[in-house]
Design a protein around this motif. Structure first.
Motif, short mmCIF file in Angstrom:
data_model
loop_
_atom_site.label_atom_id
_atom_site.label_comp_id
_atom_site.label_asym_id
_atom_site.label_seq_id
_atom_site.Cartn_x
_atom_site.Cartn_y
_atom_site.Cartn_z
N MET A 101 41.24 54.05 51.68
CA MET A 101 41.27 52.08 51.14
C MET A 101 40.52 51.70 51.64
O MET A 101 39.48 51.87 52.66
CB MET A 101 42.69 51.96 52.18
CG MET A 101 42.83 50.02 51.91
SD MET A 101 43.37 49.99 50.21
CE MET A 101 45.42 50.83 50.19
N ILE A 102 40.04 50.64 50.46
CA ILE A 102 38.65 50.29 50.92
C ILE A 102 38.43 48.63 49.99
O ILE A 102 39.38 48.74 49.41
CB ILE A 102 36.91 50.61 50.24
CG1 ILE A 102 37.22 50.68 48.48
CG2 ILE A 102 36.27 52.22 50.72
CD1 ILE A 102 36.07 51.23 47.85
N ARG A 103 38.19 47.92 51.05
CA ARG A 103 38.03 46.33 50.57
C ARG A 103 36.79 45.96 50.13
O ARG A 103 36.45 46.28 49.95
CB ARG A 103 37.93 45.43 51.44
CG ARG A 103 38.71 43.89 51.65
CD ARG A 103 38.67 43.09 52.34
NE ARG A 103 40.60 43.74 52.98
CZ ARG A 103 41.35 42.75 52.77
NH1 ARG A 103 40.87 40.88 53.48
NH2 ARG A 103 42.26 43.22 53.52
N LEU A 104 37.06 45.39 48.93
CA LEU A 104 36.54 44.74 47.12
C LEU A 104 36.04 42.95 47.58
O LEU A 104 37.18 42.46 47.39
CB LEU A 104 36.14 45.40 46.39
CG LEU A 104 36.92 46.88 45.95
CD1 LEU A 104 37.44 47.22 44.27
CD2 LEU A 104 35.74 47.46 46.47
N GLU A 105 35.04 43.11 48.13
CA GLU A 105 34.66 41.06 48.27
C GLU A 105 33.33 41.17 47.39
O GLU A 105 32.67 41.80 46.92
CB GLU A 105 34.51 40.88 48.96
CG GLU A 105 35.40 41.41 50.67
CD GLU A 105 35.51 41.30 51.86
OE1 GLU A 105 34.42 39.94 51.98
OE2 GLU A 105 36.55 41.53 52.40
N PRO A 106 33.20 39.95 47.10
CA PRO A 106 32.22 39.02 46.18
C PRO A 106 30.46 40.38 46.27
O PRO A 106 30.12 40.49 47.76
CB PRO A 106 32.03 37.58 46.33
CG PRO A 106 34.00 37.74 46.54
CD PRO A 106 34.11 38.14 46.87
N GLY A 107 29.78 40.33 45.72
CA GLY A 107 28.87 40.85 45.96
C GLY A 107 28.63 42.66 45.84
O GLY A 107 27.61 42.95 46.27
N GLU A 108 29.66 42.80 45.93
CA GLU A 108 30.07 44.95 46.45
C GLU A 108 30.23 45.46 44.74
O GLU A 108 30.80 44.50 43.87
CB GLU A 108 31.22 44.34 47.77
CG GLU A 108 30.97 44.30 48.93
CD GLU A 108 31.79 44.23 49.89
OE1 GLU A 108 32.05 44.08 50.65
OE2 GLU A 108 32.84 44.59 49.60
N SER A 109 30.17 46.51 44.75
CA SER A 109 29.77 47.57 44.08
C SER A 109 31.08 48.77 44.88
O SER A 109 30.78 48.78 46.02
CB SER A 109 28.82 47.93 43.12
OG SER A 109 28.00 48.26 44.39
N TRP A 110 31.34 49.64 43.87
CA TRP A 110 31.91 50.63 43.94
C TRP A 110 32.10 51.51 42.85
O TRP A 110 31.86 51.06 42.22
CB TRP A 110 33.55 50.26 44.48
CG TRP A 110 34.41 49.89 43.29
CD1 TRP A 110 35.00 51.34 42.05
CD2 TRP A 110 34.43 48.79 42.10
NE1 TRP A 110 35.66 50.20 41.29
CE2 TRP A 110 35.14 48.82 41.14
CE3 TRP A 110 34.38 47.38 42.80
CZ2 TRP A 110 35.67 48.02 40.50
CZ3 TRP A 110 33.88 46.40 41.86
CH2 TRP A 110 35.18 46.69 41.11
N ILE A 111 32.62 53.21 43.35
CA ILE A 111 32.54 53.83 42.11
C ILE A 111 34.00 54.75 42.39
O ILE A 111 35.32 55.05 43.37
CB ILE A 111 31.53 54.92 42.24
CG1 ILE A 111 30.41 54.35 42.12
CG2 ILE A 111 31.85 56.36 41.46
CD1 ILE A 111 28.79 55.33 42.31
#
Length: 116
Positions: free
Chosen positions: A70-80
């Motif tokens: 589980m990862i939290r996504l917040e402004p300025g962050e990126s993911w794959i």
């Protein structure tokens, strides 16, 4: 000969996908989409998609559950999200993000909700 195709898409007039995504510019091997002001909700059911996704959070917060992490996504962050990885999202706060997919998610029904 080089491909000289130029594609420009205005997000305010972009076509919408089956889950509310706005389809932006697309080429032969990748495409972009915009999730704009998605409302908070319960976690979506887990899915596996036949494309790889990279994303960038513009506003809001969400949780991404991917292959048991589980990862939290917040402004300025990126993911794959790798192609074929089981994943689900839960929007925590009105969420806006841009994603790129390879190959294009909107081609050959890749972006349609899985059949029940």
């Amino acid at each position: 000969m080089a491909d000289k195709t130029v594609v420009k898409v205005d997000a305010t007039h972009a076509p919408k996908g089956p889950e509310g995504q706005h389809y932006l510019a697309a080429g032969r091997s990748l495409s972009m989409r915009l999730w704009k002001n998605e409302a908070p909700d319960a976690a979506k059911p887990p899915v596996r998609r036949d494309y790889e996704t990279v994303g960038f959070v513009i506003a809001g917060r969400a949780e991404l559950s991917i292959e048991g992490q589980m990862i939290r996504l917040e402004p300025g962050e990126s993911w794959i999200v790798p192609r074929g990885a089981e994943h689900s999202y839960r929007i925590l706060e009105a969420f806006t993000a841009v994603e790129a997919t390879h190959p294009p998610a909107e081609v050959h029904g890749r972006d349609h909700p899985p059949a029940a």
